[in-house]
Design a protein around this motif. Structure first.
Motif, mmCIF file in Angstrom:
data_model
loop_
_atom_site.group_PDB
_atom_site.id
_atom_site.type_symbol
_atom_site.label_atom_id
_atom_site.label_comp_id
_atom_site.label_asym_id
_atom_site.label_seq_id
_atom_site.Cartn_x
_atom_site.Cartn_y
_atom_site.Cartn_z
ATOM 1 N N ARG A 98 3.458 16.107 50.291
ATOM 2 C CA ARG A 98 3.320 15.506 51.633
ATOM 3 C C ARG A 98 4.357 14.400 51.824
ATOM 4 O O ARG A 98 4.954 14.268 52.897
ATOM 5 N N THR A 99 4.596 13.612 50.763
ATOM 6 C CA THR A 99 5.591 12.546 50.838
ATOM 7 C C THR A 99 6.986 13.144 51.012
ATOM 8 O O THR A 99 7.792 12.642 51.792
ATOM 9 N N LYS A 100 7.278 14.231 50.293
ATOM 10 C CA LYS A 100 8.563 14.922 50.471
ATOM 11 C C LYS A 100 8.687 15.457 51.894
ATOM 12 O O LYS A 100 9.752 15.366 52.506
ATOM 13 N N ASN A 101 7.595 16.019 52.417
ATOM 14 C CA ASN A 101 7.612 16.550 53.791
ATOM 15 C C ASN A 101 7.916 15.443 54.797
ATOM 16 O O ASN A 101 8.705 15.647 55.734
ATOM 17 N N LEU A 102 7.280 14.286 54.613
ATOM 18 C CA LEU A 102 7.530 13.163 55.527
ATOM 19 C C LEU A 102 8.966 12.667 55.378
ATOM 20 O O LEU A 102 9.617 12.320 56.372
ATOM 21 N N THR A 103 9.485 12.669 54.160
ATOM 22 C CA THR A 103 10.878 12.298 53.927
ATOM 23 C C THR A 103 11.800 13.234 54.701
ATOM 24 O O THR A 103 12.719 12.787 55.401
ATOM 25 N N ASN A 104 11.537 14.532 54.602
ATOM 26 C CA ASN A 104 12.351 15.518 55.324
ATOM 27 C C ASN A 104 12.219 15.346 56.832
ATOM 28 O O ASN A 104 13.208 15.442 57.558
ATOM 29 N N LEU A 105 10.999 15.102 57.293
ATOM 30 C CA LEU A 105 10.769 14.917 58.727
ATOM 31 C C LEU A 105 11.589 13.748 59.269
ATOM 32 O O LEU A 105 12.193 13.834 60.331
ATOM 33 N N LEU A 106 11.638 12.645 58.533
ATOM 34 C CA LEU A 106 12.309 11.440 59.011
ATOM 35 C C LEU A 106 13.785 11.353 58.617
ATOM 36 O O LEU A 106 14.450 10.357 58.908
ATOM 37 N N SER A 107 14.292 12.394 57.989
ATOM 38 C CA SER A 107 15.689 12.422 57.585
ATOM 39 C C SER A 107 16.609 12.071 58.758
ATOM 40 O O SER A 107 16.482 12.634 59.844
ATOM 41 N N GLY A 108 17.497 11.116 58.533
ATOM 42 C CA GLY A 108 18.458 10.732 59.558
ATOM 43 C C GLY A 108 17.950 9.715 60.564
ATOM 44 O O GLY A 108 18.706 9.248 61.401
ATOM 45 N N MET A 152 25.680 16.564 55.554
ATOM 46 C CA MET A 152 26.305 16.483 54.227
ATOM 47 C C MET A 152 27.701 17.115 54.253
ATOM 48 O O MET A 152 28.631 16.601 53.630
ATOM 49 N N LYS A 153 27.851 18.212 54.978
ATOM 50 C CA LYS A 153 29.172 18.845 55.086
ATOM 51 C C LYS A 153 30.146 17.923 55.815
ATOM 52 O O LYS A 153 31.318 17.824 55.447
ATOM 53 N N MET A 154 29.638 17.245 56.857
ATOM 54 C CA MET A 154 30.480 16.294 57.589
ATOM 55 C C MET A 154 30.927 15.167 56.666
ATOM 56 O O MET A 154 32.079 14.758 56.659
ATOM 57 N N HIS A 155 29.969 14.654 55.873
ATOM 58 C CA HIS A 155 30.263 13.571 54.942
ATOM 59 C C HIS A 155 31.365 14.013 53.959
ATOM 60 O O HIS A 155 32.322 13.279 53.719
ATOM 61 N N LYS A 156 31.199 15.212 53.397
ATOM 62 C CA LYS A 156 32.192 15.711 52.436
ATOM 63 C C LYS A 156 33.558 15.888 53.103
ATOM 64 O O LYS A 156 34.584 15.569 52.505
ATOM 65 N N ALA A 157 33.554 16.402 54.341
ATOM 66 C CA ALA A 157 34.830 16.602 55.048
ATOM 67 C C ALA A 157 35.501 15.261 55.339
ATOM 68 O O ALA A 157 36.718 15.121 55.190
ATOM 69 N N PHE A 158 34.719 14.273 55.720
ATOM 70 C CA PHE A 158 35.282 12.974 56.090
ATOM 71 C C PHE A 158 35.762 12.184 54.875
ATOM 72 O O PHE A 158 36.830 11.602 54.873
ATOM 73 N N PHE A 159 34.921 12.158 53.837
ATOM 74 C CA PHE A 159 35.238 11.347 52.656
ATOM 75 C C PHE A 159 35.933 12.143 51.552
ATOM 76 O O PHE A 159 36.345 11.580 50.543
ATOM 77 N N GLY A 160 36.015 13.448 51.716
ATOM 78 C CA GLY A 160 36.689 14.273 50.716
ATOM 79 C C GLY A 160 35.965 14.374 49.398
ATOM 80 O O GLY A 160 36.567 14.600 48.362
ATOM 81 N N LYS A 161 34.626 14.153 49.423
ATOM 82 C CA LYS A 161 33.846 14.273 48.180
ATOM 83 C C LYS A 161 32.479 14.805 48.466
ATOM 84 O O LYS A 161 32.009 14.886 49.530
ATOM 85 N N SER A 180 37.494 13.182 64.365
ATOM 86 C CA SER A 180 37.515 11.736 64.151
ATOM 87 C C SER A 180 36.107 11.290 63.756
ATOM 88 O O SER A 180 35.137 12.032 63.942
ATOM 89 N N LYS A 181 36.001 10.069 63.255
ATOM 90 C CA LYS A 181 34.693 9.532 62.876
ATOM 91 C C LYS A 181 33.758 9.516 64.092
ATOM 92 O O LYS A 181 32.593 9.896 63.992
ATOM 93 N N ALA A 182 34.253 9.077 65.236
ATOM 94 C CA ALA A 182 33.432 9.006 66.454
ATOM 95 C C ALA A 182 32.962 10.400 66.879
ATOM 96 O O ALA A 182 31.794 10.588 67.251
ATOM 97 N N ASP A 183 33.860 11.393 66.819
ATOM 98 C CA ASP A 183 33.490 12.765 67.182
ATOM 99 C C ASP A 183 32.434 13.315 66.230
ATOM 100 O O ASP A 183 31.489 13.987 66.639
ATOM 101 N N MET A 184 32.621 13.008 64.931
ATOM 102 C CA MET A 184 31.671 13.481 63.924
ATOM 103 C C MET A 184 30.295 12.838 64.132
ATOM 104 O O MET A 184 29.272 13.517 64.062
ATOM 105 N N ASN A 185 30.265 11.535 64.409
ATOM 106 C CA ASN A 185 28.991 10.855 64.668
ATOM 107 C C ASN A 185 28.295 11.440 65.892
ATOM 108 O O ASN A 185 27.082 11.646 65.894
ATOM 109 N N ALA A 186 29.057 11.709 66.943
ATOM 110 C CA ALA A 186 28.477 12.296 68.161
ATOM 111 C C ALA A 186 27.930 13.696 67.877
ATOM 112 O O ALA A 186 26.833 14.048 68.339
ATOM 113 N N ALA A 187 28.678 14.485 67.109
ATOM 114 C CA ALA A 187 28.218 15.839 66.769
ATOM 115 C C ALA A 187 26.947 15.781 65.923
ATOM 116 O O ALA A 187 26.009 16.554 66.139
ATOM 117 N N TYR A 188 26.912 14.835 64.984
ATOM 118 C CA TYR A 188 25.725 14.682 64.137
ATOM 119 C C TYR A 188 24.511 14.255 64.973
ATOM 120 O O TYR A 188 23.420 14.798 64.824
#
Length: 189
Positions: free
Chosen positions: A73-83, A180-189, A156-164
C-alpha cells in the motif's frame, strides 16, 4: 476541502492539507513535521523536514486490506504521488522502507487530475484504501521509445519541463517512465 486547478492543469495542495487528508480520510500516520509531530534530529543537514516542507507517511492500518499488505500500500501511494513534489521516496529507496517521505518546495504539492481525484475526490476507498492503480497499458514498441528518447535530447530544459508537466496531468504512469528518459537525455546519464 476543495481546490481549483491552476492554469498549468495542477491542483496546488499545501503540505498540511495533504497530511491532514491522508491522516483523517485514509487513517495514515503523519510524522516529522511540526504541525503533526516533533521533527527528530536524524535527517540530512538541509532536509526539507527542518523547513516544514516534508512529511513522513506511515501506514499502520491492518496488515492486510483486500489482500494488500502495508508495504505494498505504501508503494502504491508512492507511485500515485510520483512527481507531485520535490521528493517522493518510499519502499525500495534506502532509508524509506517503512514509510513514504513527501517533500515539496515551499510546502506545495502539485497534483494532477488523477492524483487529486484519488486523494480528494474520494475515489480511493477511505480508511480501506490500498491506493492500487488501474492496469497500465503495455509498453510502446522499442522503435517508438528510441525515437522519443532522441527527440528529448533535442529539447531545451523549458520544453522538457513543459512536456513532462503535460504528461503528468494526462498520464502519471507514463510520465514516470518518460521522465526518467528525459532526465537521461538531458543529463546524459
Amino acid at each position: 476541502m476543495s481546490y481549483t486547478k491552476n492554469a498549468n492543469g495542477f491542483y496546488e495542495i499545501p503540505i498540511i492539507d495533504l497530511g491532514t487528508r491522508l491522516r483523517d480520510n485514509f487513517g495514515l500516520t503523519i510524522k516529522e513535521h511540526s504541525h503533526f509531530d516533533e521533527v527528530d534530529d536524524v535527517h540530512a543537514p538541509n532536509s526539507y523536514h527542518y523547513y516544514d516542507e516534508a512529511i513522513d507517511v506511515q501506514d499502520w492500518r491492518s496488515d492486510d486490506i483486500d489482500g494488500v499488505n502495508w508495504k505494498d500500500r505504501t508503494k502504491n501511494l508512492t507511485n500515485l504521488l510520483s512527481g507531485a513534489g520535490a521528493e517522493v521516496l518510499g519502499p525500495g529507496v534506502k532509508g524509506h522502507d517503512s514509510h513514504l517521505h513527501l517533500a515539496a518546495k515551499d510546502g506545495l504539492f502539485k497534483l494532477n487530475e488523477s492524483q487529486y481525484n484519488t486523494l480528494f475526490g474520494g475515489n480511493a476507498g477511505g480508511k480501506s484504501a490500498t491506493f492500487a492503480s488501474p492496469a497500465v497499458m503495455g509498453e510502446p514498441p522499442r522503435a517508438e521509445a528510441k525515437e522519443r528518447a532522441q527527440e528529448y535530447s533535442k529539447m531545451s530544459k523549458a520544453d522538457m519541463n513543459a512536456a513532462y508537466d503535460q504528461l503528468r496531468s494526462s498520464d502519471p504512469a507514463k510520465a514516470r517512465t518518460e521522465g526518467m528518459k528525459m532526465h537521461k537525455a538531458f543529463f546524459g546519464k
